[in-house]
Design an enzyme around this catalytic site. Structure first.
Site, PDB file in Angstrom:
ATOM      1  N   TRP A 185       0.817  -1.216   0.000  1.00  0.00           N
ATOM      2  CA  TRP A 185       0.000   0.000   0.000  1.00  0.00           C
ATOM      3  C   TRP A 185       0.846   1.260   0.000  1.00  0.00           C
ATOM      4  O   TRP A 185       0.452   2.283  -0.573  1.00  0.00           O
ATOM      5  CB  TRP A 185      -1.008  -0.008   1.146  1.00  0.00           C
ATOM      6  CG  TRP A 185      -2.046  -1.070   0.910  1.00  0.00           C
ATOM      7  CD1 TRP A 185      -2.246  -2.203   1.654  1.00  0.00           C
ATOM      8  CD2 TRP A 185      -2.989  -1.124  -0.180  1.00  0.00           C
ATOM      9  NE1 TRP A 185      -3.259  -2.954   1.095  1.00  0.00           N
ATOM     10  CE2 TRP A 185      -3.730  -2.321  -0.022  1.00  0.00           C
ATOM     11  CE3 TRP A 185      -3.273  -0.291  -1.259  1.00  0.00           C
ATOM     12  CZ2 TRP A 185      -4.738  -2.685  -0.913  1.00  0.00           C
ATOM     13  CZ3 TRP A 185      -4.281  -0.657  -2.149  1.00  0.00           C
ATOM     14  CH2 TRP A 185      -5.000  -1.842  -1.957  1.00  0.00           C
ATOM     15  N   ASP A 203      -1.236   6.351   6.681  1.00  0.00           N
ATOM     16  CA  ASP A 203      -2.353   5.528   6.210  1.00  0.00           C
ATOM     17  C   ASP A 203      -2.650   4.505   7.308  1.00  0.00           C
ATOM     18  O   ASP A 203      -1.877   3.580   7.531  1.00  0.00           O
ATOM     19  CB  ASP A 203      -1.941   4.837   4.909  1.00  0.00           C
ATOM     20  CG  ASP A 203      -3.035   3.934   4.336  1.00  0.00           C
ATOM     21  OD1 ASP A 203      -4.062   3.730   5.013  1.00  0.00           O
ATOM     22  OD2 ASP A 203      -2.840   3.432   3.204  1.00  0.00           O
ATOM     23  N   LYS A 224     -11.916  -1.863   6.709  1.00  0.00           N
ATOM     24  CA  LYS A 224     -11.114  -2.832   7.444  1.00  0.00           C
ATOM     25  C   LYS A 224     -11.546  -2.836   8.909  1.00  0.00           C
ATOM     26  O   LYS A 224     -11.952  -3.843   9.444  1.00  0.00           O
ATOM     27  CB  LYS A 224      -9.616  -2.493   7.359  1.00  0.00           C
ATOM     28  CG  LYS A 224      -9.112  -2.109   5.977  1.00  0.00           C
ATOM     29  CD  LYS A 224      -9.156  -3.235   4.975  1.00  0.00           C
ATOM     30  CE  LYS A 224      -8.893  -2.852   3.527  1.00  0.00           C
ATOM     31  NZ  LYS A 224      -7.751  -2.028   3.226  1.00  0.00           N
TER      32      LYS A 224
HETATM   33  C1  LIG Z   1      -7.177  -1.528   1.799  1.00  0.00           C
HETATM   34  C2  LIG Z   1      -6.093  -0.531   1.927  1.00  0.00           C
HETATM   35  C3  LIG Z   1      -5.927   0.513   1.008  1.00  0.00           C
HETATM   36  C4  LIG Z   1      -6.812   0.657  -0.218  1.00  0.00           C
HETATM   37  O1  LIG Z   1      -8.097   0.967   0.157  1.00  0.00           O
HETATM   38  P1  LIG Z   1      -9.233   1.275  -0.936  1.00  0.00           P
HETATM   39  O2  LIG Z   1     -10.372   1.633  -0.063  1.00  0.00           O
HETATM   40  O3  LIG Z   1      -9.446   0.000  -1.696  1.00  0.00           O
HETATM   41  O4  LIG Z   1      -8.762   2.379  -1.784  1.00  0.00           O
HETATM   42  C5  LIG Z   1      -4.913   1.426   1.221  1.00  0.00           C
HETATM   43  N1  LIG Z   1      -4.107   1.329   2.279  1.00  0.00           N
HETATM   44  C6  LIG Z   1      -4.226   0.334   3.189  1.00  0.00           C
HETATM   45  C7  LIG Z   1      -3.295   0.268   4.350  1.00  0.00           C
HETATM   46  C8  LIG Z   1      -5.231  -0.625   3.037  1.00  0.00           C
HETATM   47  O5  LIG Z   1      -5.362  -1.603   3.938  1.00  0.00           O
END
Ligand SMILES: *Cc1c(COP(=O)(O)O)cnc(C)c1O
Length: 366
Positions: free
Chosen positions: A102, A177, A201
């Site tokens: 990511w 993030d 998540k």
């Molecule tokens: C799932 C995830 C993303 C991407 O998320 P989307 O909602 O599909 O854009 C980005 N960063 C992390 C750490 C993730 O777990």
């Protein structure tokens, strides 16, 4: 039909009580005469839900007053594009620390107008470690430093050695993030300038993201962009520059309320320790039948990738798991193998059931 223990990485399991509440609100919310999905986002019913959700999230995460909280449509990847547009001007340097898939995805969202500096990357090492802080090549005066607090695919997380989990980057604003680890432990928000998380998540359903940002940063000019992509304008319009994803927002609110009722981030911190230790000790104690390659100091408590020594057994492992009421264990296509995602909505009993199955599977096939 009984609900299985769902180890899906995202969209991920929601607490059953949240789903039941949503089910009962589906036809009519309170005495609105219609469901949440059918009424105006500017009406009193939804405005009340939005205000309560923000208040609850602020309580859950102990968000200081000088931070704004935005609820915006789209996923974490969308925010990866928007943070650069909002907070880096043309020609500015931006520092990225890449500790997995990511973090790498975030690089692809940048416009050529900014000067990307990869300050550190774990790629050469297969993302099994996070490069030591003293090896990071930070740019003096960078617009921000970006990290991924928890790498959902590679199972790598900034853990206590990193200041739980914020690394020290001096005066440059730290952006993180937190999509897959938000609310899994108490956080000192003041160590970050900006935190973002897609909801699917640990916070609720897909389709909405949370951005927590120090208010002074919203005065930055950023790059030329559409009004719709302007965080400051979102804040000034209660995150309602256009029709927001009301159902998702409402489900997020129910999930946050559930977390508060369970004991908040202290309790999820405790449970995350118990759950992740159960899994890692089962893997490490399997004599090589199961394997996790991540350095112990940065092993994720949320996502546990693991491999069977005999990959020919993968299909049997997954189909047996399904029969045992354990779903969502297939690893990401980037890595293969297995992955157990054990977010806040996964009870300790779910992980106990998983390790019980893993031990029994090993007895049969080891
Ligand atoms: C799932 C995830 C993303 C991407 O998320 P989307 O909602 O599909 O854009 C980005 N960063 C992390 C750490 C993730 O777990």
């Amino acid at each position: 039909m009984a609900r299985a223990y769902n180890f899906s990485p995202g969209p991920a399991a929601l607490p059953e009580s949240v789903l039941r509440q949503a089910q009962s609100d589906m036809l009519e919310w309170g005495d609105a005469g219609a469901s949440i999905v059918e009424i105006s986002h500017r009406g009193p019913e939804f405005m009340q839900i939005a205000a309560q959700t923000e208040a609850d999230l602020r309580t859950l995460l102990a968000v200081p007053d000088d931070y704004a909280v935005l609820f915006v449509p789209g996923g974490a990847t969308t925010q990866q594009a928007l943070i650069a547009l909002n907070f880096a001007s043309e020609g500015d340097a931006v520092d990225y620390v890449v500790s997995g898939h990511w973090g790498k995805t975030a690089l692809k969202q940048l416009t050529p107008a900014v000067r990307l500096n990869i300050a550190a990357s774990g790629e050469a090492d297969g993302y099994h470690t996070i490069p030591a802080r003293d090896s990071w090549q930070l740019t003096p005066g960078a617009a921000y430093v970006h990290i991924t607090a928890n790498e959902t695919i590679h199972g790598v997380e900034f853990r206590p050695a990193w200041g739980n989990p914020a690394p020290d980057v001096g005066d440059v604003p730290l952006f993180a993030d937190f999509s897959s680890s938000i609310a899994s432990e108490p956080l000192d928000i003041s160590r970050y300038a900006l935190i973002y998380a897609g909801a699917q998540k640990n916070l609720g359903p897909v389709g909405i993201s949370v951005v927590i940002v120090r208010r002074d940063l919203l005065e930055r000019a950023g790059q030329p962009r559409a009004h719709m992509f302007n965080y400051k304008a979102q804040l000034e319009n209660d995150s309602m520059l256009n029709t927001p994803p009301t159902w998702n927002w409402y489900l997020l609110g129910l999930t946050v309320k559930w977390m508060l009722g369970e004991g908040g981030t202290d309790e999820f911190d405790r449970r995350s320790d118990v759950k992740s230790m159960l899994l890692y000790s089962t893997i490490d104690g399997s004599g090589g039948f199961y394997r996790n390659d991540v350095d112990a100091s940065v092993r994720s408590r949320m996502n546990v990738p693991f491999f069977l020594a005999d990959e020919a057994l993968n299909d049997a492992f997954l189909s047996g798991a399904r029969e045992a009421g354990l779903i969502g264990l297939k690893g990401h296509r980037v890595l293969g193998g297995m992955r157990a995602s054990i977010y806040n909505a996964m009870p300790v009993e779910g992980v106990q059931a998983l390790v019980g199955y893993m031990q029994e599977f090993q007895k049969r096939h080891g």
